[in-house]
Write an enzyme that holds these catalytic residues in place. Structure first.
Site, PDB file in Angstrom:
ATOM      1  N   ASP A   1       2.041   4.402  -0.745  1.00 14.22           N
ATOM      2  CA  ASP A   1       2.124   3.887   0.615  1.00 14.22           C
ATOM      3  C   ASP A   1       3.137   4.718   1.374  1.00 14.22           C
ATOM      4  O   ASP A   1       4.189   5.088   0.842  1.00 14.22           O
ATOM      5  CB  ASP A   1       2.441   2.392   0.657  1.00 14.22           C
ATOM      6  CG  ASP A   1       3.684   2.012  -0.116  1.00 14.22           C
ATOM      7  OD1 ASP A   1       4.760   1.909   0.508  1.00 14.22           O
ATOM      8  OD2 ASP A   1       3.597   1.790  -1.342  1.00 14.22           O
TER       9      ASP A   1
ATOM     10  N   ASP B   1       3.199  -6.546   5.232  1.00 13.86           N
ATOM     11  CA  ASP B   1       4.443  -6.206   4.531  1.00 13.86           C
ATOM     12  C   ASP B   1       5.513  -7.176   5.018  1.00 13.86           C
ATOM     13  O   ASP B   1       5.983  -7.074   6.144  1.00 13.86           O
ATOM     14  CB  ASP B   1       4.808  -4.756   4.845  1.00 13.86           C
ATOM     15  CG  ASP B   1       6.099  -4.294   4.184  1.00 13.86           C
ATOM     16  OD1 ASP B   1       6.857  -5.134   3.676  1.00 13.86           O
ATOM     17  OD2 ASP B   1       6.368  -3.073   4.218  1.00 13.86           O
TER      18      ASP B   1
ATOM     19  N   GLU C   1       9.165  -8.801   3.911  1.00 14.86           N
ATOM     20  CA  GLU C   1      10.274  -8.617   2.974  1.00 14.86           C
ATOM     21  C   GLU C   1      11.597  -8.811   3.694  1.00 14.86           C
ATOM     22  O   GLU C   1      11.629  -9.261   4.832  1.00 14.86           O
ATOM     23  CB  GLU C   1      10.179  -7.224   2.356  1.00 14.86           C
ATOM     24  CG  GLU C   1      10.144  -6.098   3.404  1.00 14.86           C
ATOM     25  CD  GLU C   1      10.032  -4.720   2.789  1.00 14.86           C
ATOM     26  OE1 GLU C   1      11.038  -4.286   2.183  1.00 14.86           O
ATOM     27  OE2 GLU C   1       8.977  -4.076   2.927  1.00 14.86           O
TER      28      GLU C   1
END
Length: 233
Positions: free
Chosen positions: A31, A120, A122
């Site tokens: 990624d 994503d 986090e």
């Protein structure tokens, strides 16, 4: 048969069992974002990489300047690819960010080479680790993003996170295991414990550097399974 049992029986034809320590026999991937600069995609393909997730958006104010270049480059060398969105749950609703992602590279089509978009989510580098949200509010935000993405594409987004963040910021919610493939980040000799509900991780980010640009990833299955995931079958 209960819905969850039907779901698991269908997936068993595509995915392998839970990752064993250092089980890295599946298709390899990476990624990337603009932080990697210009990427030699021919070399990436020659090194055996089969898939890539490419940063497209962040919040509702940032478009990755290298997204188009990376997406086109990966496509030309035959990689299965998809976009990802870096979440900012403190700045706008999940639906708003899903729409922003979809408008700027995060879409999906059943062409066999496009992976569903990845959320994503986090730790926050610039403030409160859970973006100032309670666990229940965070779960609601993720549901808002996920349901909006699904309503526009027919696919649920992949969820990328760490078990530590997920436990801290969602209360280790099991609410997404029936619909959203899990992409777990864990830099160690084994994948470790995965969040509640998911019987396995679909992708594992096992290192943040290696022989190819960006983070080093592996798919929990075989090439046929990866292709099926891109096709939505």
């Amino acid at each position: 048969m209960a819905k969850s049992l039907v779901f698991l029986s269908l997936l068993s034809a595509v995915f392998a069992a839970p990752f064993e320590p250092r089980q890295l026999d599946g298709p390899k991937g990476i990624d990337v974002s603009h932080y990697q600069g210009t990427i030699d995609w021919s070399s990436v393909a020659a090194n055996g990489i089969k898939f890539v997730f490419i940063k497209a958006t962040e919040g509702t104010t940032f478009l990755d300047p290298n997204f188009s270049e990376n997406y086109d480059g990966a496509t030309k060398v035959g990689l299965i690819r998809g976009g990802y969105h870096f979440a900012h749950p403190d700045s706008s609703s999940g639906a708003t960010q899903a729409d922003y992602f979809l408008a700027h590279g995060g879409g999906w089509t059943a062409d066999g080479i496009t992976l569903p978009g990845m959320l994503d989510i986090e730790y926050n580098d610039d403030g409160a680790e859970c973006y100032g949200l309670s666990a229940s509010a965070m779960v609601s935000w993720i549901k808002d993003f996920s349901n909006t993405y699904h309503s526009k594409t027919g696919r649920y987004p992949i969820i990328y996170s760490t078990t530590d963040w997920w436990t801290t910021c969602t209360g280790n919610s099991a609410a997404f295991a029936d619909d959203n493939p899990l992409f777990i980040a864990h830099y160690a000799s084994s994948i470790g414990t995965i969040p509640a509900g998911w019987p396995f991780a679909t992708f594992w980010q096992y290192a943040d550097s290696g022989p190819n640009p960006g983070d080093q990833d592996v798919f929990n299955g075989d090439a046929a399974g990866l292709s099926k995931m891109a096709k939505g079958s």
